[in-house]
Scaffold this motif. Structure first.
Motif, mmCIF file in Angstrom:
data_model
loop_
_atom_site.group_PDB
_atom_site.id
_atom_site.type_symbol
_atom_site.label_atom_id
_atom_site.label_comp_id
_atom_site.label_asym_id
_atom_site.label_seq_id
_atom_site.Cartn_x
_atom_site.Cartn_y
_atom_site.Cartn_z
ATOM 1 N N TYR A 19 7.950 10.097 -5.570
ATOM 2 C CA TYR A 19 8.771 8.976 -6.025
ATOM 3 C C TYR A 19 8.443 7.691 -5.280
ATOM 4 C CZ TYR A 19 12.057 8.050 -2.170
ATOM 5 O OH TYR A 19 12.611 7.646 -0.982
ATOM 6 N N LYS A 20 7.795 7.795 -4.099
ATOM 7 C CA LYS A 20 7.566 6.612 -3.273
ATOM 8 C C LYS A 20 6.182 6.535 -2.654
ATOM 9 C CE LYS A 20 10.078 3.825 0.105
ATOM 10 N NZ LYS A 20 11.241 3.755 1.013
ATOM 11 N N ALA A 21 5.323 7.537 -2.830
ATOM 12 C CA ALA A 21 3.986 7.497 -2.231
ATOM 13 C C ALA A 21 3.225 6.294 -2.772
ATOM 14 C CB ALA A 21 3.235 8.783 -2.542
ATOM 15 N N GLN A 22 2.596 5.513 -1.898
ATOM 16 C CA GLN A 22 2.026 4.256 -2.361
ATOM 17 C C GLN A 22 0.723 3.857 -1.696
ATOM 18 O OE1 GLN A 22 4.737 0.917 -0.559
ATOM 19 N NE2 GLN A 22 6.021 2.699 -1.013
ATOM 20 N N GLU A 23 0.614 3.935 -0.357
ATOM 21 C CA GLU A 23 -0.616 3.478 0.260
ATOM 22 C C GLU A 23 -1.583 4.651 0.395
ATOM 23 O OE1 GLU A 23 2.276 3.791 3.017
ATOM 24 O OE2 GLU A 23 1.332 5.593 2.252
ATOM 25 N N THR A 24 -2.806 4.359 0.844
ATOM 26 C CA THR A 24 -3.867 5.368 0.896
ATOM 27 C C THR A 24 -3.420 6.634 1.618
ATOM 28 O OG1 THR A 24 -5.558 3.638 0.853
ATOM 29 C CG2 THR A 24 -6.228 5.783 1.664
ATOM 30 N N GLU A 25 -2.730 6.479 2.747
ATOM 31 C CA GLU A 25 -2.338 7.637 3.541
ATOM 32 C C GLU A 25 -1.354 8.525 2.784
ATOM 33 O OE1 GLU A 25 -3.645 4.392 6.309
ATOM 34 O OE2 GLU A 25 -2.367 4.518 4.538
ATOM 35 N N GLY A 26 -0.309 7.913 2.225
ATOM 36 C CA GLY A 26 0.679 8.685 1.493
ATOM 37 C C GLY A 26 0.124 9.307 0.231
ATOM 38 N N ILE A 27 -0.747 8.579 -0.460
ATOM 39 C CA ILE A 27 -1.339 9.100 -1.696
ATOM 40 C C ILE A 27 -2.252 10.294 -1.399
ATOM 41 C CG2 ILE A 27 -3.019 8.521 -3.499
ATOM 42 C CD1 ILE A 27 -1.625 5.819 -3.737
ATOM 43 N N LEU A 28 -2.960 10.268 -0.272
ATOM 44 C CA LEU A 28 -3.788 11.416 0.110
ATOM 45 C C LEU A 28 -2.960 12.696 0.130
ATOM 46 C CD1 LEU A 28 -6.280 12.840 1.479
ATOM 47 C CD2 LEU A 28 -5.224 12.208 3.652
ATOM 48 N N VAL A 29 -1.855 12.675 0.858
ATOM 49 C CA VAL A 29 -1.029 13.874 0.998
ATOM 50 C C VAL A 29 -0.356 14.215 -0.320
ATOM 51 C CG1 VAL A 29 0.893 14.922 2.238
ATOM 52 C CG2 VAL A 29 -0.669 13.375 3.446
ATOM 53 N N CYS A 30 0.193 13.211 -0.998
ATOM 54 C CA CYS A 30 0.925 13.465 -2.240
ATOM 55 C C CYS A 30 0.026 14.079 -3.308
ATOM 56 C CB CYS A 30 1.549 12.169 -2.745
ATOM 57 S SG CYS A 30 2.766 12.412 -4.050
ATOM 58 N N LYS A 31 -1.207 13.596 -3.437
ATOM 59 C CA LYS A 31 -2.105 14.145 -4.456
ATOM 60 C C LYS A 31 -2.646 15.519 -4.064
ATOM 61 C CE LYS A 31 -3.473 10.109 -7.113
ATOM 62 N NZ LYS A 31 -4.593 9.362 -7.718
ATOM 63 N N ALA A 32 -2.590 15.847 -2.785
ATOM 64 C CA ALA A 32 -2.920 17.215 -2.381
ATOM 65 C C ALA A 32 -1.798 18.176 -2.769
ATOM 66 C CB ALA A 32 -3.171 17.273 -0.876
ATOM 67 N N LEU A 33 -0.567 17.661 -2.823
ATOM 68 C CA LEU A 33 0.597 18.496 -3.106
ATOM 69 C C LEU A 33 0.966 18.546 -4.588
ATOM 70 C CD1 LEU A 33 2.927 17.285 -0.197
ATOM 71 C CD2 LEU A 33 1.560 19.381 -0.254
#
Length: 511
Positions: A19-33
């Motif tokens: 719902y809130k993943a946005q920058e490179t770091e957060g998107i890395l983890v979110c797209k892995a999950l």
């Protein structure tokens, strides 16, 4: 047998929940999950993922996605069309007030959900478990590309509301990896291979992510790689010649991306509320000189907002190039803007990500060429966001944009469309048009581009929008995005940089 783990580091993400993943770091983890309807394939082109087929009607306003019947979340709950509707409505909860909500703005009913009048997103319809129909308020023939952003992810029934610290720190997804315990803020995130993943074999047993101090993170990450603690790392600009020389070939990655480094001029108040003021800044910056001296030739100076990555939509500035280094023109524009030598101009920058050298060089160039009293405001990454969204922000701010999906719309619309300023009652910006730029002609060109079914016609509208924004210097372009990384080629193979600038975790294999 010892688990095959990928070791890396990053600075603290804003969020890893979709719902809130946005920058490179957060998107890395979110797209892995999490895995959405589509995935980013070769060259950033969309490829089938949870949806096996999709398309829109002739009006460009109704999209239909047909889902696979063999996907599930980590707890075994099937992923259905209802899972996607649930995820989208959860992300729009006004209590969450997420910065990424605008990606869903084209779906019918968006405004009603965001305003709290209803919790039901009228345009997202689960016709049955495997058929998702999306109705848009305006034509958008590239809506499918938007679904690559994590905000479009499905969530399980157990997710609950968006603001739920338990799920926020240990999301349960349908991607190739799962959380191995909750996110330890400021310390680490640990992932393990998801045994229920349907998307093909994954060689990695685990991904170990250390969270570094944002002030020293880039240097610490590279030092950790050299010391053997990490398998993959970003490279401080000053170390690029060393990395390329000693780790050439398989151990050194360089990829031009769909992004831009730029300055935000705060157009809503002095001193940057005139085109002359912004031209003075732009003409005083020696982009090529800084690229050669500080980036050792690993950056391409930007003379437009859209990079060459976008093919036919890219068009560099013409003869009257507002991005050309021209000290005489810079001084003339400064005087027309009422900004003589001695004028005070604030320049906000964040530390810890390798920006200190070039931002200091830009500031010094403005002082030398224009005689301005340029005052650098140093903060961390989160502090910079707070500054640039504030009504009180003036002058200039360092910024960069990495596209969430492969269309020029994802850069030009959120950064420059008048609807994306979205200030609240206190004047704080809640859209990505943080410089508060408004131009009706640019708005119209972007609206027309969304409705054009012919690619050449869309490219013409995007070139027009880019030309308008570059002429006005709504943003002051500096360099197009280029990512450089190093990895342990003796231990790993199959490592590449994905569209988001992150390592392709599902392709990593033992060397």
């Amino acid at each position: 047998m010892r688990p095959f783990a990928f070791r890396m580091a990053l600075t603290e993400p804003t969020a890893i929940d979709p719902y809130k993943a946005q920058e490179t770091e957060g998107i890395l983890v979110c797209k892995a999950l999490f895995t959405g309807l589509l995935r980013s394939g070769a060259g950033g082109r969309p490829a089938a993922a949870t949806a096996h087929s999709w398309g829109c009607d002739p009006t460009g306003r109704t999209w239909t996605f047909r889902l696979r019947d063999d996907t599930c979340f980590g707890d075994g709950e099937p992923v259905t069309a209802h899972s996607f509707v649930r995820g989208w409505e959860r992300a729009l909860d006004p209590a969450a007030n997420t910065e990424t909500a605008y990606h869903l703005a084209g779906v019918e009913g968006f405004g009603d959900v965001r305003a709290g009048r209803t919790g039901r997103l009228a345009g997202a319809v689960a016709e049955d478990d495997l058929t998702l129909v999306v109705r848009l308020s305006q034509p958008d023939v590239q809506f499918d590309l938007k679904t690559l952003q994590p905000v479009f992810s499905p969530v399980p029934a157990s997710a609950g509301p968006a603001v739920d610290p338990v799920f926020n720190d240990q999301p349960l997804g349908n991607g190739p990896f799962a959380m191995d315990g909750p996110w330890e803020h400021g310390k680490q995130i640990r992932l393990v291979r998801n045994p229920r993943w349907w998307g093909g074999p994954v060689a990695l047993d685990a991904v170990h992510i250390d969270i570094l101090d944002p002030v020293t993170g880039l240097d610490d990450e590279y030092a950790g790689f050299l010391a053997g603690r990490y398998d993959y790392a970003r490279i401080p600009p000053g170390r690029l010649p060393e990395a390329g020389r000693h780790l050439g070939g398989a151990g050194f990655l360089e990829e031009d991306g769909a992004g831009l480094h730029y300055l935000i001029p705060f157009c809503h108040r002095p001193p940057m509320d005139s085109a002359d003021a912004r031209r003075a800044v732009s003409h005083a910056i020696d982009r090529q000189g800084i690229a050669d001296r500080l980036f050792h030739g690993h950056r391409t100076p930007a003379h437009s907002l859209l990079s060459p990555w976008f093919g036919g939509a890219h068009a560099p500035a013409g003869d009257d190039d507002p991005t050309a280094f021209d000290p005489g023109a810079a001084r003339a524009h400064a005087l027309r803007a009422g900004l003589p030598p001695g004028s005070v101009v604030e320049f906000a920058v964040n530390t810890g990500s390798g920006h200190e050298g070039w931002t200091s060089a830009v500031a010094e160039g403005l002082r030398e060429v224009l005689g301005w009293d340029v005052r650098l405001l140093h903060t961390d990454a989160r502090g910079l966001v707070g500054h640039r969204t504030s009504e009180a922000a003036t002058g200039l701010c360092r910024a960069a944009w990495a596209c969430d999906y492969p269309t020029p719309d994802n850069m030009l619309f959120p950064l420059l469309h008048s609807s994306c300023t979205a200030p609240d009652a206190e004047g704080t910006a809640h859209g990505d048009n943080e410089g508060r730029y408004v131009n009706a002609d640019l708005d119209a060109a972007l609206t027309r581009a969304r409705a054009r079914t012919d690619p050449a016609g869309r490219d013409r509208e995007w070139r027009l929008a880019d030309a308008i924004a570059t002429r006005d210097l709504a943003l002051i372009p500096l360099w197009y995005r280029t990512d450089q990384r190093v990895y342990d080629a003796e231990r790993l193979t199959g490592v590449a940089i994905d569209f988001d600038g992150n390592p392709t975790l599902t392709t990593v294999r033992p060397a």
